[in-house]
Design a protein around this motif. Structure first.
Motif, PDB file in Angstrom:
ATOM      1  N   THR A  61      -4.099  27.139   4.701  1.00 46.08           N
ATOM      2  CA  THR A  61      -4.789  27.988   5.672  1.00 46.08           C
ATOM      3  C   THR A  61      -4.254  29.412   5.534  1.00 46.08           C
ATOM      4  N   PRO A  62      -5.066  30.415   5.811  1.00 46.76           N
ATOM      5  CA  PRO A  62      -4.628  31.804   5.629  1.00 46.76           C
ATOM      6  C   PRO A  62      -3.352  32.157   6.399  1.00 46.76           C
ATOM      7  N   GLU A  63      -3.190  31.612   7.601  1.00 43.36           N
ATOM      8  CA  GLU A  63      -1.986  31.955   8.390  1.00 43.36           C
ATOM      9  C   GLU A  63      -0.720  31.291   7.850  1.00 43.36           C
ATOM     10  N   ASN A  64      -0.848  30.266   6.985  1.00 46.86           N
ATOM     11  CA  ASN A  64       0.314  29.577   6.407  1.00 46.86           C
ATOM     12  C   ASN A  64       0.390  29.745   4.888  1.00 46.86           C
ATOM     13  N   ALA A  65      -0.222  30.773   4.364  1.00 43.30           N
ATOM     14  CA  ALA A  65      -0.344  30.947   2.911  1.00 43.30           C
ATOM     15  C   ALA A  65       0.994  31.030   2.189  1.00 43.30           C
ATOM     16  N   GLY A  66       2.008  31.605   2.770  1.00 43.93           N
ATOM     17  CA  GLY A  66       3.287  31.769   2.080  1.00 43.93           C
ATOM     18  C   GLY A  66       4.286  30.655   2.330  1.00 43.93           C
ATOM     19  N   LYS A  67       3.899  29.635   3.039  1.00 40.86           N
ATOM     20  CA  LYS A  67       4.830  28.573   3.409  1.00 40.86           C
ATOM     21  C   LYS A  67       4.834  27.455   2.381  1.00 40.86           C
ATOM     22  N   LYS A  98       0.857  -1.189   0.000  1.00 40.78           N
ATOM     23  CA  LYS A  98       0.000   0.000   0.000  1.00 40.78           C
ATOM     24  C   LYS A  98       0.892   1.238   0.000  1.00 40.78           C
ATOM     25  N   THR A  99       0.589   2.180  -0.852  1.00 42.86           N
ATOM     26  CA  THR A  99       1.347   3.435  -0.965  1.00 42.86           C
ATOM     27  C   THR A  99       2.860   3.199  -0.903  1.00 42.86           C
ATOM     28  N   ALA A 100       3.331   2.363  -1.809  1.00 39.47           N
ATOM     29  CA  ALA A 100       4.731   1.927  -1.813  1.00 39.47           C
ATOM     30  C   ALA A 100       5.716   3.092  -1.840  1.00 39.47           C
ATOM     31  N   PHE A 101       5.453   4.085  -2.680  1.00 38.48           N
ATOM     32  CA  PHE A 101       6.429   5.160  -2.849  1.00 38.48           C
ATOM     33  C   PHE A 101       6.630   5.966  -1.571  1.00 38.48           C
ATOM     34  N   LEU A 102       5.674   5.945  -0.667  1.00 37.49           N
ATOM     35  CA  LEU A 102       5.815   6.687   0.592  1.00 37.49           C
ATOM     36  C   LEU A 102       6.860   6.050   1.507  1.00 37.49           C
ATOM     37  N   ASN A 103       7.295   4.841   1.194  1.00 40.65           N
ATOM     38  CA  ASN A 103       8.316   4.165   1.991  1.00 40.65           C
ATOM     39  C   ASN A 103       9.732   4.594   1.622  1.00 40.65           C
ATOM     40  N   GLY A 104       9.881   5.240   0.489  1.00 43.82           N
ATOM     41  CA  GLY A 104      11.205   5.661   0.041  1.00 43.82           C
ATOM     42  C   GLY A 104      11.743   6.813   0.860  1.00 43.82           C
ATOM     43  N   LYS A 105      13.031   6.787   1.100  1.00 46.01           N
ATOM     44  CA  LYS A 105      13.672   7.860   1.857  1.00 46.01           C
ATOM     45  C   LYS A 105      14.371   8.802   0.888  1.00 46.01           C
ATOM     46  N   LEU A 106      14.123  10.088   1.051  1.00 48.47           N
ATOM     47  CA  LEU A 106      14.741  11.078   0.177  1.00 48.47           C
ATOM     48  C   LEU A 106      16.158  11.379   0.634  1.00 48.47           C
ATOM     49  N   GLU A 107      17.070  11.448  -0.298  1.00 49.50           N
ATOM     50  CA  GLU A 107      18.446  11.820   0.000  1.00 49.50           C
ATOM     51  C   GLU A 107      18.667  13.309  -0.216  1.00 49.50           C
ATOM     52  N   GLU A 108      17.757  13.940  -0.964  1.00 52.04           N
ATOM     53  CA  GLU A 108      17.868  15.355  -1.281  1.00 52.04           C
ATOM     54  C   GLU A 108      16.837  16.138  -0.472  1.00 52.04           C
ATOM     55  N   ASP A 109      17.051  17.454  -0.349  1.00 52.19           N
ATOM     56  CA  ASP A 109      16.032  18.322   0.230  1.00 52.19           C
ATOM     57  C   ASP A 109      15.063  18.675  -0.881  1.00 52.19           C
ATOM     58  N   VAL A 110      13.787  18.319  -0.690  1.00 55.29           N
ATOM     59  CA  VAL A 110      12.767  18.587  -1.699  1.00 55.29           C
ATOM     60  C   VAL A 110      11.635  19.354  -1.038  1.00 55.29           C
ATOM     61  N   TYR A 111      11.255  20.455  -1.665  1.00 54.41           N
ATOM     62  CA  TYR A 111      10.173  21.289  -1.174  1.00 54.41           C
ATOM     63  C   TYR A 111       9.071  21.337  -2.219  1.00 54.41           C
ATOM     64  N   MET A 112       7.840  21.497  -1.761  1.00 56.55           N
ATOM     65  CA  MET A 112       6.725  21.650  -2.694  1.00 56.55           C
ATOM     66  C   MET A 112       5.738  22.660  -2.121  1.00 56.55           C
ATOM     67  N   THR A 113       4.996  23.277  -3.008  1.00 55.25           N
ATOM     68  CA  THR A 113       3.969  24.209  -2.551  1.00 55.25           C
ATOM     69  C   THR A 113       2.866  23.419  -1.858  1.00 55.25           C
ATOM     70  N   GLN A 114       2.122  24.093  -1.038  1.00 54.49           N
ATOM     71  CA  GLN A 114       1.028  23.440  -0.336  1.00 54.49           C
ATOM     72  C   GLN A 114      -0.050  23.017  -1.336  1.00 54.49           C
ATOM     73  N   PRO A 115      -0.685  21.889  -1.088  1.00 53.33           N
ATOM     74  CA  PRO A 115      -1.730  21.432  -2.017  1.00 53.33           C
ATOM     75  C   PRO A 115      -2.915  22.393  -2.053  1.00 53.33           C
ATOM     76  N   GLU A 116      -3.458  22.599  -3.234  1.00 51.14           N
ATOM     77  CA  GLU A 116      -4.618  23.466  -3.390  1.00 51.14           C
ATOM     78  C   GLU A 116      -5.760  22.947  -2.528  1.00 51.14           C
ATOM     79  N   GLY A 117      -6.439  23.882  -1.871  1.00 54.91           N
ATOM     80  CA  GLY A 117      -7.559  23.507  -1.020  1.00 54.91           C
ATOM     81  C   GLY A 117      -7.165  23.186   0.405  1.00 54.91           C
ATOM     82  N   PHE A 118      -5.871  23.115   0.687  1.00 56.65           N
ATOM     83  CA  PHE A 118      -5.410  22.789   2.034  1.00 56.65           C
ATOM     84  C   PHE A 118      -4.541  23.888   2.634  1.00 56.65           C
TER      85      PHE A 118
END
Length: 183
Positions: free
Chosen positions: A80-86, A58-78
């Protein structure tokens, strides 16, 4: 199995297109078992009357460990106004990352070797474990696993151990795998 949808799944997926080689990821190659290898092992199992069991990670890819620092924007619809720029710093691999499949495969390889399986040199997604007259094979095809062997308690131990390492779905005796119906 018959082409009808059994379940619907929702997943958080990263948009992988802005990833930059050498910064966000280095390697993306991940092996999968060749179809001819699966057919050969199924033929061996049929000839020797081995058990053939199937599991799904189940959700196999979630078991992988990242060796790099990876950032992503917050998912649309999730957002909150106080965390909008994070942004989100990913701790684990997720679907959509270019290196997700590779990091899952490396994690699985480390785990299965820890249990005593040996990776086939010519077919990197086929593993075997021999103990006296007891033999077990394990075939990994992305997140689908076939477990083949001649000793039911040993195969049950493999299934139990895999379930302790990863979130697994036990599909019981293999009946259908990669378009092949198994009798």
């Amino acid at each position: 199995m018959d082409g009808n949808v059994q379940t619907y799944k929702g997943r958080l997926v990263a948009k992988g297109f802005p990833q930059i080689h050498g910064i966000d990821y280095d390697e993306t190659f991940s092996p999968v078992a060749m179809f001819k290898s699966i057919r050969i092992l199924l033929a061996i199992a049929a000839f020797h009357d081995y058990e053939i069991w199937q599991m799904d990670v189940k959700t196999a890819f979630l078991n992988g460990k990242l060796e790099e620092d990876v950032y992503m924007t917050q998912p649309e619809g999730f957002v909150t106004p106080e965390n909008a720029g994070k942004v989100c710093k990913l701790q684990r691999s997720i679907y959509g990352l270019k290196q997700a499949s590779r990091s899952w495969n490396l994690r699985f390889n480390d785990a299965i070797k820890e249990f005593g399986f040996i990776r086939n040199e010519d077919e990197p997604c086929v593993y075997k474990k021999v103990s006296g007259s007891i033999i077990s094979f394990l075939i990994l095809y992305v997140d689908d696993i076939l477990i083949i062997g001649n000793d039911i308690p040993t195969l049950q131990t493999v299934k139990t151990w895999l379930s302790s390492c990863f979130s697994m779905k036990d599909l019981g005796e293999a009946a259908y795998s990669l378009g092949v119906k198994i009798y």
